[in-house]
Design an enzyme around this catalytic site. Structure first.
Site, PDB file in Angstrom:
ATOM      1  N   ASP A 284       0.636  -0.879   0.450  1.00 56.28           N
ATOM      2  CA  ASP A 284       0.192  -0.135   0.164  1.00 56.28           C
ATOM      3  C   ASP A 284       1.074   1.115   0.121  1.00 56.28           C
ATOM      4  O   ASP A 284      -0.024   2.419   0.572  1.00 56.28           O
ATOM      5  CB  ASP A 284      -0.960  -0.231   1.233  1.00 56.28           C
ATOM      6  N   GLU A 285       1.995   1.672  -1.023  1.00 52.23           N
ATOM      7  CA  GLU A 285       3.331   2.422  -0.815  1.00 52.23           C
ATOM      8  C   GLU A 285       3.224   2.562  -1.854  1.00 52.23           C
ATOM      9  O   GLU A 285       4.054   3.588  -1.985  1.00 52.23           O
ATOM     10  CB  GLU A 285       3.977   1.607   0.253  1.00 52.23           C
TER      11      GLU A 285
END
Length: 340
Positions: A284-285
């Site tokens: 999720d980065e």
């Protein structure tokens, strides 16, 4: 006077009677050099001049980025003009802090007087001169996409319906899931549905089989994680570098884990949102493509938050997918330049 008006009325009545009872005469047209027109000739007569409007199937997209220098825009404009191509749209920007230049050029090559190889060679020469990288898509084939889902279906339905409406120019060639629940949806749209049961012990083998299916059997260009509730591995992300789009709520890094809207409601949040990004090895980065938000008040229940959140999620995901399909994204330094 009476006899005059009677005469006029009688004459008008006779004339009207003759008009109503006159036999219908259909004109006959004999073939001649003036009248013998075929349908193809008629169509050709009303066909648009190709120089007036660009041909929809002859529009290519060139994306370039690299160190900012003078003369870049002029060099590519002269190159395309020299090959007989017309620029339809050009947008550029500069990251002054990194001294990087970005440009997207859509050009019509229907009237080019050379060939693709010559244009590609010219683009490479200019990019070498300015130390830039590029991607060139001739748009002669549609991108193939695969959708990975679990049990939530709101994003899936939005993608399928928008695709059917012609808003997403691609071919949806496969759906992959870790559950059978959404097979009826795939059957409705005649899309092959593949189920891979994932466990902690079989995850590596299952992912290897998924990659083989996507890469070798379907030759997929883009993978969409439409609320796929499994963490994909670094190997999967590397196999589809910046070609996996994920969607999630925008609370991250807050409210990590399950039931995020319940915990957001307990916290009394005033905004909720959704984020679409490229999946990378850092969970999720990845580079953010699109985001959206909506306001929340004390009147909203948990169900209201969930309903508003799902609306944001599906619309944000479709917007991100559409941008990718139209080659409007350049990724650098873990972020995206998005051309509109």
């Amino acid at each position: 006077n009476f006899h005059f008006f009677a005469f006029v009325r009688s004459s008008l009545a006779q004339h009207l009677h003759s008009l109503l009872h006159r036999p219908l005469i259909r004109p006959s047209i004999r073939p001649s050099i003036h009248t013998n027109l075929t349908m193809s000739a008629v169509k050709a007569t009303f066909a648009k001049d190709p120089e007036e409007e660009p041909s929809a199937d002859k529009i290519a997209v060139l994306r370039i980025h690299g160190p900012d220098k003078k003369g870049i825009v002029a060099a590519f404009s002269q190159l395309l003009y020299g090959h007989g191509c017309g620029i339809l749209n050009a947008e550029q920007c500069t990251d002054t802090s990194a001294n990087l230049f970005f440009q997207r050029i859509a050009f019509d090559y229907a009237s080019m007087h050379t060939d693709r190889h010559s244009i590609e060679f010219g683009v490479k020469e200019v990019c070498t001169r300015f130390h830039m990288t590029f991607t060139l898509n001739w748009n002669d084939t549609k991108k193939k996409i695969a959708i990975m889902v679990s049990k939530y279906d709101h994003c899936l339905w939005e993608l399928l319906l928008r695709h059917r409406a012609g808003e997403l120019d691609c071919d949806i060639v496969a759906m992959i899931s870790n559950h059978e629940d959404l097979r009826p949806v795939a059957d409705t749209f005649n899309i092959p549905y593949h189920v891979f049961k994932v466990t902690k012990d079989t995850k590596a083998q299952v992912e290897e089989a998924e990659l083989k299916l996507l890469k070798e059997e379907h030759n997929v260009d883009l993978v969409i994680l439409a609320r796929y509730m499994q963490i994909i591995s670094d190997n999967f992300c590397n196999a589809f570098d910046h070609k996996v789009i994920n969607i999630h709520h925008s609370f991250l890094p807050a409210f990590i884990g399950g039931r995020p809207y319940h915990r957001a409601h307990e916290r009394g949040v005033k905004l909720i949102g959704a984020t679409a990004h490229y999946a990378t090895a850092d969970l999720d980065e990845g580079p953010i493509i699109e985001q959206d938000i909506t306001r929340i008040s004390h009147r909203d229940s948990v169900n209201d938050l969930i309903r508003k959140g799902r609306l944001l999620e599906k619309n944000t995901l479709v917007t991100a997918v559409k941008a990718h399909l139209e080659d409007r994204i350049i990724v650098y330094n873990n972020k995206c330049v998005l051309f509109y």
